[in-house]
Design an enzyme around this catalytic site. Structure first.
Site, PDB file in Angstrom:
ATOM      1  N   HIS A  65      21.322 -94.577  24.494  1.00  0.00           N
ATOM      2  CA  HIS A  65      21.607 -94.061  25.840  1.00  0.00           C
ATOM      3  C   HIS A  65      22.520 -95.018  26.609  1.00  0.00           C
ATOM      4  O   HIS A  65      22.071 -95.920  27.299  1.00  0.00           O
ATOM      5  CB  HIS A  65      20.285 -93.876  26.596  1.00  0.00           C
ATOM      6  CG  HIS A  65      20.399 -93.032  27.819  1.00  0.00           C
ATOM      7  ND1 HIS A  65      19.413 -92.175  28.223  1.00  0.00           N
ATOM      8  CD2 HIS A  65      21.386 -92.911  28.747  1.00  0.00           C
ATOM      9  CE1 HIS A  65      19.773 -91.559  29.337  1.00  0.00           C
ATOM     10  NE2 HIS A  65      20.962 -91.996  29.675  1.00  0.00           N
ATOM     11  N   HIS A  67      26.342 -95.276  28.946  1.00  0.00           N
ATOM     12  CA  HIS A  67      27.452 -94.599  29.622  1.00  0.00           C
ATOM     13  C   HIS A  67      28.689 -95.460  29.464  1.00  0.00           C
ATOM     14  O   HIS A  67      28.744 -96.562  29.988  1.00  0.00           O
ATOM     15  CB  HIS A  67      27.132 -94.384  31.110  1.00  0.00           C
ATOM     16  CG  HIS A  67      25.966 -93.482  31.347  1.00  0.00           C
ATOM     17  ND1 HIS A  67      26.083 -92.119  31.466  1.00  0.00           N
ATOM     18  CD2 HIS A  67      24.635 -93.746  31.443  1.00  0.00           C
ATOM     19  CE1 HIS A  67      24.884 -91.573  31.645  1.00  0.00           C
ATOM     20  NE2 HIS A  67      23.986 -92.546  31.637  1.00  0.00           N
ATOM     21  N   LEU A  68      29.663 -94.945  28.721  1.00  0.00           N
ATOM     22  CA  LEU A  68      30.895 -95.719  28.509  1.00  0.00           C
ATOM     23  C   LEU A  68      31.982 -95.327  29.504  1.00  0.00           C
ATOM     24  O   LEU A  68      33.014 -95.978  29.598  1.00  0.00           O
ATOM     25  CB  LEU A  68      31.400 -95.556  27.074  1.00  0.00           C
ATOM     26  CG  LEU A  68      30.505 -96.182  25.984  1.00  0.00           C
ATOM     27  CD1 LEU A  68      31.129 -95.980  24.610  1.00  0.00           C
ATOM     28  CD2 LEU A  68      30.266 -97.664  26.242  1.00  0.00           C
ATOM     29  N   ARG A  69      31.749 -94.255  30.246  1.00  0.00           N
ATOM     30  CA  ARG A  69      32.588 -93.853  31.394  1.00  0.00           C
ATOM     31  C   ARG A  69      33.985 -93.330  31.053  1.00  0.00           C
ATOM     32  O   ARG A  69      34.639 -92.759  31.914  1.00  0.00           O
ATOM     33  CB  ARG A  69      32.731 -95.002  32.401  1.00  0.00           C
ATOM     34  CG  ARG A  69      31.423 -95.565  32.915  1.00  0.00           C
ATOM     35  CD  ARG A  69      30.641 -94.546  33.705  1.00  0.00           C
ATOM     36  NE  ARG A  69      29.498 -95.145  34.408  1.00  0.00           N
ATOM     37  CZ  ARG A  69      28.412 -94.471  34.735  1.00  0.00           C
ATOM     38  NH1 ARG A  69      28.309 -93.190  34.446  1.00  0.00           N
ATOM     39  NH2 ARG A  69      27.422 -95.060  35.378  1.00  0.00           N
ATOM     40  N   ASN A  99      28.702 -87.477  30.455  1.00  0.00           N
ATOM     41  CA  ASN A  99      29.152 -87.284  31.845  1.00  0.00           C
ATOM     42  C   ASN A  99      30.442 -88.046  32.156  1.00  0.00           C
ATOM     43  O   ASN A  99      30.500 -88.880  33.044  1.00  0.00           O
ATOM     44  CB  ASN A  99      28.035 -87.651  32.840  1.00  0.00           C
ATOM     45  CG  ASN A  99      27.556 -89.077  32.686  1.00  0.00           C
ATOM     46  OD1 ASN A  99      27.738 -89.691  31.639  1.00  0.00           O
ATOM     47  ND2 ASN A  99      26.945 -89.610  33.727  1.00  0.00           N
ATOM     48  N   HIS A 182      16.871 -85.690  30.560  1.00  0.00           N
ATOM     49  CA  HIS A 182      16.597 -86.524  31.743  1.00  0.00           C
ATOM     50  C   HIS A 182      15.711 -85.668  32.629  1.00  0.00           C
ATOM     51  O   HIS A 182      16.180 -84.711  33.239  1.00  0.00           O
ATOM     52  CB  HIS A 182      17.927 -86.870  32.418  1.00  0.00           C
ATOM     53  CG  HIS A 182      17.805 -87.450  33.806  1.00  0.00           C
ATOM     54  ND1 HIS A 182      18.355 -88.651  34.150  1.00  0.00           N
ATOM     55  CD2 HIS A 182      17.217 -86.993  34.933  1.00  0.00           C
ATOM     56  CE1 HIS A 182      18.110 -88.910  35.432  1.00  0.00           C
ATOM     57  NE2 HIS A 182      17.430 -87.910  35.939  1.00  0.00           N
ATOM     58  N   HIS A 235      14.579 -92.115  29.133  1.00  0.00           N
ATOM     59  CA  HIS A 235      14.016 -93.085  30.099  1.00  0.00           C
ATOM     60  C   HIS A 235      12.734 -92.637  30.799  1.00  0.00           C
ATOM     61  O   HIS A 235      12.736 -92.378  32.001  1.00  0.00           O
ATOM     62  CB  HIS A 235      15.065 -93.495  31.131  1.00  0.00           C
ATOM     63  CG  HIS A 235      15.968 -92.392  31.611  1.00  0.00           C
ATOM     64  ND1 HIS A 235      15.487 -91.211  32.098  1.00  0.00           N
ATOM     65  CD2 HIS A 235      17.323 -92.304  31.652  1.00  0.00           C
ATOM     66  CE1 HIS A 235      16.506 -90.436  32.437  1.00  0.00           C
ATOM     67  NE2 HIS A 235      17.629 -91.071  32.169  1.00  0.00           N
ATOM     68  N   ASP A 308      20.215 -97.221  28.988  1.00  0.00           N
ATOM     69  CA  ASP A 308      20.772 -96.427  30.092  1.00  0.00           C
ATOM     70  C   ASP A 308      21.849 -97.238  30.828  1.00  0.00           C
ATOM     71  O   ASP A 308      21.962 -97.196  32.056  1.00  0.00           O
ATOM     72  CB  ASP A 308      19.680 -95.962  31.072  1.00  0.00           C
ATOM     73  CG  ASP A 308      20.177 -94.834  31.980  1.00  0.00           C
ATOM     74  OD1 ASP A 308      21.318 -94.363  31.794  1.00  0.00           O
ATOM     75  OD2 ASP A 308      19.427 -94.438  32.888  1.00  0.00           O
ATOM     76  N   HIS A 312      28.833 -99.412  37.238  1.00  0.00           N
ATOM     77  CA  HIS A 312      29.466 -98.888  38.448  1.00  0.00           C
ATOM     78  C   HIS A 312      30.327 -99.986  39.039  1.00  0.00           C
ATOM     79  O   HIS A 312      30.118-101.164  38.766  1.00  0.00           O
ATOM     80  CB  HIS A 312      28.411 -98.466  39.482  1.00  0.00           C
ATOM     81  CG  HIS A 312      27.675 -97.225  39.122  1.00  0.00           C
ATOM     82  ND1 HIS A 312      28.262 -95.997  39.056  1.00  0.00           N
ATOM     83  CD2 HIS A 312      26.373 -97.037  38.795  1.00  0.00           C
ATOM     84  CE1 HIS A 312      27.370 -95.086  38.716  1.00  0.00           C
ATOM     85  NE2 HIS A 312      26.211 -95.686  38.540  1.00  0.00           N
TER      86      HIS A 312
END
Lengths: 426, 184, 308
Positions: A65, A67-69, A99, A182, A235, A308, A312
């Site tokens: 899990h 997030h590589l963006r 996402n 989620h 999570h 997770d 940011h």
């Protein structure tokens, strides 16, 4: 010759019940031999030698899990920086969430991600469960699978429509893809920004009751039971979720669950001072939840630890708590945080390693997470006793959003090897 | 340790106040339009004592009040700690009145400067007169007292403290080395 | 004497001594507002900026008057905010303000913790004039001052806070303030408006208003904040006023000398009936008057001293 010898290290691979001093000979990206150090001969052929004396040689960690963006949010993270962060954290494989912008709900985006991720750690894209993460239409799971996706998830956009979730669980069976959920009933969560409890009341922040998570966990488990689909709870954050998953597993429901390192090390009190680096979804919960999650991790109700990892930029975090983005970075601190629990005797060493290696590999159905002759040479070499100070400025990730800044941690990754190649050397 | 010098006792203070009472009456030719204002803390008690002396002589009560000049001090932005505020209570209009300000010790003159500024914000008195029990010198402003209980030559290494029965349980004026004893 | 802090962000942090210091200082300042010339030179040359990110008439005016009566230059900035409009971030605002070298910032912000964030970036004192649903410290201080003035003490008093506790920063600050000063605090309101764990702040929770006000020395009626209720926590205004509105009938349960407080602005006929709001034991206007003195005291104690 691409041979690599990792010698004198203590190889710990609980999936294969191995714990001892072994020399690993790696060739062609695979483990060619595992020999006790004393018996080790004829390794002079290896071009490169890593002396792992006094170090632990572990199967490379796997994060289910992340997030590589990229594409779309390169200012938060790129696939490259995320991969570097993973490698620095001892991870050799990561599954990245859908996402992005555009959303990873079609083969072009999946192929783009995989193209950008070539070299370095393995990246396994997770495809969107619904088109555009819109929560209305089931995505083209077959197309995604063929392009390389290993699971389906709308992650941060919980699927409110139970009927749709049923169809997703049913349809995904065709491709043996787990559906990562989620779980958050956003109407019950009602705009909350942290765990509902005394701390939220004291700080005047709107709370999110545990039931917001548990209600959807219960629904999804029942739907998984109904459909025989492959459900994975992302999570888990509450004691109630652990109970629900435990009962479901006892009934034989095809469900697995993950927990993050922060949900088993911090409570909602980390928010005190309006610390936006302690803001995430699900929120940090109470002490009793932390204990139940750890219990679940110990007895296998919780199958794996997932970061997770949610980078940011300060634009999204250096703001009022209400307005701050959810999530923290985790790739570079996960192992050390979990190791802290091992050091304190809260979970066993083998449990920690299993839940970060073979546990997630089994969920994704990838043949990784252990050290075996003929298997992929994905290795993390760590110094378990080495203390280090968390300085976000030194992260490989673009994200600096961690509540662990300034923490002294033990267990430092020394070398990360993916398919026989050193991708990180600390 | 006991470096304290008593330079005035209770009787001395009473006598000084009696004399000041006469001087005030003489100078103002009676009690018409007279107001006495004490500057906290001990100036308030001294003002009351002065009023009593004047009553003994004239059999008429003068209006008395309290004027705290803290908010007009010139050192507020320069101190680590803010001085604590005291009450201000001026019972009648001071417009056109002869106001006698009473303070215990006249030193640099800065408190009196602040008090005069404060007073003028309440109205335009005909005159402002200053009574002090002790004048210890070291003026930093062009200010002098109209009525003085006693002039005492002091050094800057000394503190002058006025103690009064009502506040301190004993009436006396003492000189002590700076930093000794209680609050000045 | 001095407050042992740079900012005033919450009552929770204040010790009993500090609250007493603020109250005794405010007592001295109350007299200033009764003078013909309602001005002292204490903060001459100081700049105080009132930044209001939420509409407010009473509190903003009160801070402004307090600053002006102390001869400070008071500047009001009203910032209309909507989460959809991306304006300057609070951090940028803080940096810009810092560049203007103000001596104090008074801030009201819709987000809990907004003033705390500003305070981290600013060298000058920051006074929280209400943050989200967290605290409203100057309001609680003026409430404490008003009650102390009317009752002669706070220790041992029974204080009822009634209404929407969940969304009330006034309630949180007053629970801290009154319990720190030794009063017994009860909160009462619909269960939908009582936040989890509120009793751990130092109060008891009662269901019925009639029951709560028995033996009460002080009853504080909170404003129903319609603007904060994106989903109603009670069925109708009529029902709220029926069950939780304080009228003369319900007030009979309270002792005859009970003091009635309301932080304003009053929703007449909702949480409090006009007869009670204007009744003999209503201290609502005293609260307003004392608000100026309390805020002058805060300026005196926080702004007046030497800079580092």
């Amino acid at each position: 010759m691409d041979g690599l010898l990792v010698k004198n290290g203590r190889v710990i691979d609980p999936a294969n019940n191995r714990d001892g001093l072994f020399d690993l000979y790696i060739s062609g990206g695979k483990i060619a031999s595992i020999e006790p150090c004393t018996a080790s001969v004829g390794n002079g052929t290896a071009e490169n030698v890593i002396d792992a004396k006094g170090l632990y040689v572990l199967p490379g960690l796997i994060d289910i899990h992340t997030h590589l963006r990229e594409p779309g949010y390169e200012y938060k993270e790129t696939i490259k920086t995320g991969m570097c962060a993973a490698a620095a954290g001892g991870f050799t494989s990561v599954a990245c969430m859908a996402n992005t912008e555009p959303v990873n709900d079609n083969e072009s985006v999946t192929r783009y991600i995989m193209e950008r991720a070539r070299g370095g750690v393995n990246v396994f894209p997770v495809g969107a469960a619904t088109k555009g993460l819109g929560g209305e239409v089931v995505s083209n799971a077959g197309e995604l699978k063929m392009a390389g996706c290993v699971a389906l998830s709308d992650d941060g956009m919980p699927i409110a429509d139970g009927g749709l979730m049923r169809r997703i669980l049913e349809y995904s069976k065709l491709f043996s893809m787990p559906v990562i959920s989620h779980c958050e009933d956003t109407l019950i969560a009602d705009g909350g920004v942290m765990h509902e409890g005394f701390t939220a009341t004291r700080l005047g922040l709107k709370g999110i009751t545990r039931v917001a998570e548990e209600a959807m966990v219960a629904r999804d488990i029942m739907l998984a039971e109904l459909t025989g689909g492959r459900l994975h709870i992302a999570h888990a954050s509450t004691a109630g979720t652990v109970d629900l998953v435990r009962m479901a597993k006892e009934r034989g429901v095809n469900v697995t669950a993950e927990v993050t390192p922060h949900h088993i090390t911090l409570t909602d009190e980390a928010v005190i001072g309006y610390n936006t680096d302690a803001k995430m979804k699900p929120p940090l919960r109470g002490r009793e939840d932390v204990e139940a999650l750890i219990e679940g991790l110990r007895d296998g109700v919780i199958d794996c630890i997932a970061t997770d990892h949610a980078p940011h930029s300060p634009i999204e975090k250096d703001v009022e708590f209400d307005n701050a983005a959810n999530g923290i970075v985790g790739l570079e601190t996960a192992l050390s945080l979990v190791w802290g629990l091992v050091e304190n005797g809260i979970i066993s060493r083998d449990c920690a390693i299993l839940r970060m290696t073979s546990g997630p590999a089994d969920i994704l159905g990838i043949d990784k997470g252990s050290i075996a002759v003929g298997g992929d040479a994905d290795i993390a070499i760590v110094d378990p006793g080495k203390e280090w100070l968390v300085d976000p400025e030194r992260f490989f990730s673009k994200g600096r959003n961690t509540p662990f800044s300034g923490w002294k941690m033990k267990c430092k990754v020394v070398t990360t090897i993916v398919a026989g190649k050193v991708v990180y050397s600390g | 340790m006991d470096a304290k010098k008593i330079i005035m006792d209770g009787t001395g203070i009473r006598r000084a106040l009696a004399r000041i009472a006469h001087e005030v009456l003489e100078r103002n030719k009676g009690i018409d339009a007279l107001v006495i204002l004490g500057i906290p803390t001990r100036g308030v008690n001294l003002a009351r004592m002065l009023e009593e002396k004047i009553y003994e002589i004239e059999r008429v009560h003068l209006p008395i009040g309290t004027l705290d000049a803290t908010l007009y001090r010139d050192d507020l932005g320069r101190r680590e700690e803010q001085p604590s505020l005291k009450e201000t209570d001026i019972p009648i209009s001071i417009e056109g009145k002869h106001v006698v300000l009473f303070d215990d010790v006249l030193f640099t003159g800065r408190t009196i400067r602040a008090a005069m500024n404060a007073l003028i914000d309440f109205g335009r008195p005909k005159t402002i007169q200053l009574a002090v029990l002790i004048d210890r010198g070291f003026r930093e402003l062009p200010i002098r007292a109209d009525y003085v209980g006693k002039n005492i030559p002091t050094s800057l290494k000394e503190d002058v403290q006025v103690h009064l029965e009502d506040v301190d349980g004993v009436s006396e004026v003492i000189v002590i080395p700076k930093g000794d004893g209680v609050e000045a | 004497m001095r407050l042992k802090r740079k900012d005033l962000l919450d009552i929770e942090d204040l010790s009993r001594d500090e609250i007493e210091l603020i109250m005794s200082t405010a007592k001295s300042f109350r007299e200033v507002s009764d003078r013909d010339i309602k001005k002292v030179p204490t903060l001459r040359g100081k700049t105080i900026i009132n930044m209001f990110y939420e509409p407010s008439t009473r509190t903003r005016t009160s801070f402004e008057i307090a600053a002006k009566r102390m001869s400070a230059d008071a500047i009001n900035i009203s910032v209309s905010t909507s989460s959809t409009v991306k304006g300057e971030t609070l951090k940028d605002t803080a940096k810009n303000l810092e560049a203007m070298n103000p001596d104090c910032i008074v801030i009201r912000h819709a987000s809990s913790g907004g003033p705390h964030m500003l305070a981290r970036y600013l060298k000058c004192p920051v006074i929280n004039a209400g943050d989200g649903t967290h605290e409203h410290p100057s309001q609680a201080l003026l409430d404490l001052f008003t009650v102390n003035d009317a009752k002669g003490r706070i220790e041992g008093l029974k204080v009822v806070i009634a209404g929407d506790i969940a969304h009330s920063r006034v309630a949180r600050s007053n629970i801290h303030g009154f319990s720190t000063m030794g009063a017994e605090v009860r909160v009462v309101g619909p269960p939908t408006m009582i936040p989890v764990g509120i009793e751990r702040l130092g109060c008891s929770v009662v269901d019925s208003l009639e029951e709560a006000i028995v033996g009460a020395d002080v009853v504080m009626m909170l404003r129903v904040q319609f603007e904060r209720l994106h989903r109603p926590l009670f069925p109708s205004i009529r029902e709220y006023s029926l069950v939780f509105g304080l009228d003369t009938e319900k007030l009979k349960k309270a002792p005859p000398d009970v003091a009635i407080l309301h932080p304003g602005p009053v929703n007449r006929g909702v949480e409090i009936s006009p007869e009670v709001a204007d009744g003999p034991y209503s201290l609502i206007l005293d609260q307003v008057k004392n608000g100026v003195a309390v805020r002058m005291a805060l300026f005196y104690l926080l702004v007046g001293g030497a800079k580092e």
